[in-house]
Design a protein around this motif. Structure first.
Motif, PDB file in Angstrom:
ATOM      1  N   PHE A   1       0.807  -1.217   0.144  1.00 26.18           N
ATOM      2  CA  PHE A   1       0.019  -0.068  -0.117  1.00 26.18           C
ATOM      3  C   PHE A   1       0.884   1.313  -0.031  1.00 26.18           C
ATOM      4  O   PHE A   1       0.598   2.278  -0.687  1.00 26.18           O
ATOM      5  CB  PHE A   1      -0.991  -0.065   1.190  1.00 26.18           C
ATOM      6  CG  PHE A   1      -1.530   1.114   1.608  1.00 26.18           C
ATOM      7  CD1 PHE A   1      -2.584   1.713   0.878  1.00 26.18           C
ATOM      8  CD2 PHE A   1      -0.966   2.069   2.502  1.00 26.18           C
ATOM      9  CE1 PHE A   1      -3.172   3.138   1.172  1.00 26.18           C
ATOM     10  CE2 PHE A   1      -1.500   3.323   2.833  1.00 26.18           C
ATOM     11  CZ  PHE A   1      -2.749   3.580   2.021  1.00 26.18           C
ATOM     12  N   VAL A   2       1.883   1.234   0.794  1.00 26.24           N
ATOM     13  CA  VAL A   2       2.825   2.530   0.888  1.00 26.24           C
ATOM     14  C   VAL A   2       3.329   2.766  -0.305  1.00 26.24           C
ATOM     15  O   VAL A   2       3.753   3.790  -0.817  1.00 26.24           O
ATOM     16  CB  VAL A   2       3.733   2.378   2.151  1.00 26.24           C
ATOM     17  CG1 VAL A   2       4.416   3.524   2.180  1.00 26.24           C
ATOM     18  CG2 VAL A   2       3.049   2.152   3.520  1.00 26.24           C
ATOM     19  N   GLY A   3       3.747   1.550  -0.861  1.00 24.95           N
ATOM     20  CA  GLY A   3       4.593   1.424  -2.333  1.00 24.95           C
ATOM     21  C   GLY A   3       3.975   2.212  -3.366  1.00 24.95           C
ATOM     22  O   GLY A   3       4.222   3.215  -4.091  1.00 24.95           O
ATOM     23  N   TYR A   4       2.521   1.812  -3.364  1.00 24.99           N
ATOM     24  CA  TYR A   4       1.579   2.409  -4.589  1.00 24.99           C
ATOM     25  C   TYR A   4       1.211   3.769  -3.981  1.00 24.99           C
ATOM     26  O   TYR A   4       1.196   4.691  -4.681  1.00 24.99           O
ATOM     27  CB  TYR A   4       0.283   1.666  -4.424  1.00 24.99           C
ATOM     28  CG  TYR A   4       0.486   0.379  -5.106  1.00 24.99           C
ATOM     29  CD1 TYR A   4       0.859   0.195  -6.444  1.00 24.99           C
ATOM     30  CD2 TYR A   4      -0.071  -0.901  -4.723  1.00 24.99           C
ATOM     31  CE1 TYR A   4       1.085  -1.084  -6.860  1.00 24.99           C
ATOM     32  CE2 TYR A   4       0.073  -2.019  -5.083  1.00 24.99           C
ATOM     33  CZ  TYR A   4       0.533  -2.103  -6.296  1.00 24.99           C
ATOM     34  OH  TYR A   4       0.572  -3.164  -7.212  1.00 24.99           O
ATOM     35  N   LEU A   5       1.213   4.174  -2.579  1.00 24.57           N
ATOM     36  CA  LEU A   5       1.042   5.457  -1.949  1.00 24.57           C
ATOM     37  C   LEU A   5       2.170   6.288  -2.568  1.00 24.57           C
ATOM     38  O   LEU A   5       1.868   7.669  -3.151  1.00 24.57           O
ATOM     39  CB  LEU A   5       1.053   5.557  -0.561  1.00 24.57           C
ATOM     40  CG  LEU A   5       0.412   6.915   0.021  1.00 24.57           C
ATOM     41  CD1 LEU A   5      -1.223   7.168  -0.567  1.00 24.57           C
ATOM     42  CD2 LEU A   5       0.465   6.875   1.330  1.00 24.57           C
ATOM     43  N   GLU A   6       3.364   5.888  -2.493  1.00 25.84           N
ATOM     44  CA  GLU A   6       4.484   6.618  -2.842  1.00 25.84           C
ATOM     45  C   GLU A   6       4.472   6.872  -4.527  1.00 25.84           C
ATOM     46  O   GLU A   6       5.243   7.907  -4.902  1.00 25.84           O
ATOM     47  CB  GLU A   6       5.972   6.070  -2.496  1.00 25.84           C
ATOM     48  CG  GLU A   6       6.159   5.820  -0.898  1.00 25.84           C
ATOM     49  CD  GLU A   6       6.063   7.412  -0.244  1.00 25.84           C
ATOM     50  OE1 GLU A   6       6.118   8.207  -0.970  1.00 25.84           O
ATOM     51  OE2 GLU A   6       5.977   7.449   1.184  1.00 25.84           O
TER      52      GLU A   6
ATOM     53  N   ASN B   1       9.500   0.168  -0.101  1.00 26.12           N
ATOM     54  CA  ASN B   1       8.379  -0.588   0.402  1.00 26.12           C
ATOM     55  C   ASN B   1       7.742  -1.459  -0.451  1.00 26.12           C
ATOM     56  O   ASN B   1       7.360  -2.393  -0.055  1.00 26.12           O
ATOM     57  CB  ASN B   1       7.170   0.675   0.580  1.00 26.12           C
ATOM     58  CG  ASN B   1       7.272   1.355   1.813  1.00 26.12           C
ATOM     59  OD1 ASN B   1       6.850   0.991   3.114  1.00 26.12           O
ATOM     60  ND2 ASN B   1       8.147   2.559   1.893  1.00 26.12           N
ATOM     61  N   HIS B   2       7.943  -1.199  -1.793  1.00 26.28           N
ATOM     62  CA  HIS B   2       7.739  -2.484  -2.868  1.00 26.28           C
ATOM     63  C   HIS B   2       8.732  -3.405  -2.672  1.00 26.28           C
ATOM     64  O   HIS B   2       8.331  -4.729  -2.678  1.00 26.28           O
ATOM     65  CB  HIS B   2       7.790  -1.885  -4.221  1.00 26.28           C
ATOM     66  CG  HIS B   2       6.530  -1.021  -4.847  1.00 26.28           C
ATOM     67  ND1 HIS B   2       5.262  -2.022  -4.495  1.00 26.28           N
ATOM     68  CD2 HIS B   2       6.394   0.032  -5.273  1.00 26.28           C
ATOM     69  CE1 HIS B   2       4.369  -1.036  -5.248  1.00 26.28           C
ATOM     70  NE2 HIS B   2       5.074  -0.105  -5.514  1.00 26.28           N
ATOM     71  N   THR B   3       9.893  -3.337  -2.100  1.00 26.16           N
ATOM     72  CA  THR B   3      10.891  -4.270  -1.879  1.00 26.16           C
ATOM     73  C   THR B   3      10.462  -5.047  -0.631  1.00 26.16           C
ATOM     74  O   THR B   3      10.545  -6.214  -0.582  1.00 26.16           O
ATOM     75  CB  THR B   3      12.268  -3.830  -1.715  1.00 26.16           C
ATOM     76  OG1 THR B   3      12.565  -3.363  -3.115  1.00 26.16           O
ATOM     77  CG2 THR B   3      13.161  -4.735  -1.389  1.00 26.16           C
TER      78      THR B   3
END
Length: 359
Positions: free
Chosen positions: A240-245, A307-309
């Motif tokens: 979620f944070v990866g997509y938010l970023e 975050n994606h990692t």
């Protein structure tokens, strides 16, 4: 007769010699001096406190300092535990808008939630991005004030996930009496970085009362929601944070483009605040508002990658690749900088590349 009942009228009479009538107005406070023996004196002053547009930033800073220097003797400054890596101009200009395709149901949950959040934020801040060849109405044209409103609201919420994740992993480490393998520090550093973004933008504009209320409400809802979600599935939360970023990178990329196209003239010669110069160690000649946005966008791109990692790792087993020291220093692995290197030997890891946007 030295009693309270006899002294009180005397004190009251003494206080009535001069009174100040304070009237709170919509744009400030009017102060009038009043003398009960001769009426109201013709001396009135107005102290402006806030903008007439409650959701907008005030026209100039009314608060002298959001984070004043310590007033303790012999203390010059308070140092941070996290020194920001140095970015080059070429690295920052190479940042691209990228998207990691959802590959399973948990990814779709994270992506769908981000899209709902994006819609809500666009609605609240009055933002609408035009499609190619489309001319938006005047009310949707972004000005310097609108961009700062958007940045302040975004950064006030963006600092929550790292703190929540780091806190929960810290408590888990204490509870299970096991090491965390480097996750806590990276998550807390991310939260610190987002807070520095907010403190920097607060040097350029102050939010009105309505914006402050929105931040309080959003932080309360988001903190508790993310707290419960992280207890259930840390992996979904990091995705979620990866997509938010990803959305944050889009926001700053569009702001940079508008600035370079001349649509934000007030920012053409605006210098970055001192707090930004020190934090990013901005070199001489690269301290404009455009440079500041490039630094912030690079940070958001790094959070996107991190975050994606982390979402691709086994949450309770894999060490944090950003804190690893290999026995063989020639083994490539992710770093805190934005020169992304794909590590070898991580069979459960798919590194998200900032440059290509692919796995």
């Amino acid at each position: 007769m030295n009693t309270l009942s006899t002294r009180a009228p005397l004190r009251a009479a003494a206080r009535l010699q001069h009174m100040h009538l304070v009237v709170r107005t919509y744009s400030g406070i009017a102060v009038t001096r009043f003398n009960p023996t001769c009426g109201v004196e013709n001396r009135t002053s107005t102290l402006s406190l806030t903008s007439k547009r409650p959701i907008s930033s005030t026209p100039k800073n009314q608060i002298e300092e959001y984070f004043p220097a310590p007033q303790t003797p012999n203390v010059k400054a308070v140092k941070t535990a996290w020194v920001h890596p140095v970015y080059t101009e070429a690295q920052m200009r190479d940042i691209r808008i990228a998207h990691r395709e959802a590959s399973n149901w948990s990814d779709w949950i994270a992506l769908g939630t981000v899209r709902v959040f994006r819609w809500g934020m666009d609605t609240v801040t009055g933002y609408r991005h035009p499609k190619p060849g489309q001319e938006l109405p005047a009310k949707f044209k972004m000005t310097e004030q609108k961009w700062l409103n958007r940045f302040i609201f975004l950064e006030s919420v963006a600092g929550v996930p790292g703190m929540v994740g780091g806190m929960l992993r810290h408590l888990r480490s204490l509870r299970k009496m096991k090491r965390d393998n480097g996750w806590i520090e990276t998550l807390l550093e991310e939260a610190f970085n987002e807070r520095m973004h907010l403190l920097t933008f607060l040097k350029l504009a102050e939010p009105g009362w309505f914006m402050r209320l929105m931040v309080i409400g959003a932080q309360g809802v988001f903190f508790n929601g993310f707290f419960l979600s992280y207890l259930i599935s840390p992996r979904i939360c990091h995705r979620f944070v990866g997509y938010l970023e990803e959305e944050a990178v889009i926001t700053y990329t569009r702001a940079i483009a508008e600035l370079e196209e001349g649509n934000l003239p007030e920012w053409n010669n605006l210098e970055s605040p001192e707090i930004a110069v020190k934090y990013w160690r901005m070199p001489e000649g690269q301290r404009t508002m455009r440079d500041l946005l490039l630094y912030v966008r690079a940070d958001e791109a790094k959070h996107r990658e991190v975050n994606h990692t982390l979402a691709n790792l086994k949450q309770t087993y894999d060490p944090n690749p950003y804190q690893i020291e290999y026995t063989d220093p020639n083994i490539s692995h992710p770093t805190k900088g934005i020169d992304n290197l794909k590590p070898e030997g991580w069979d459960r890891q798919e590194i998200f590349s900032v440059e290509s946007g692919k796995k």
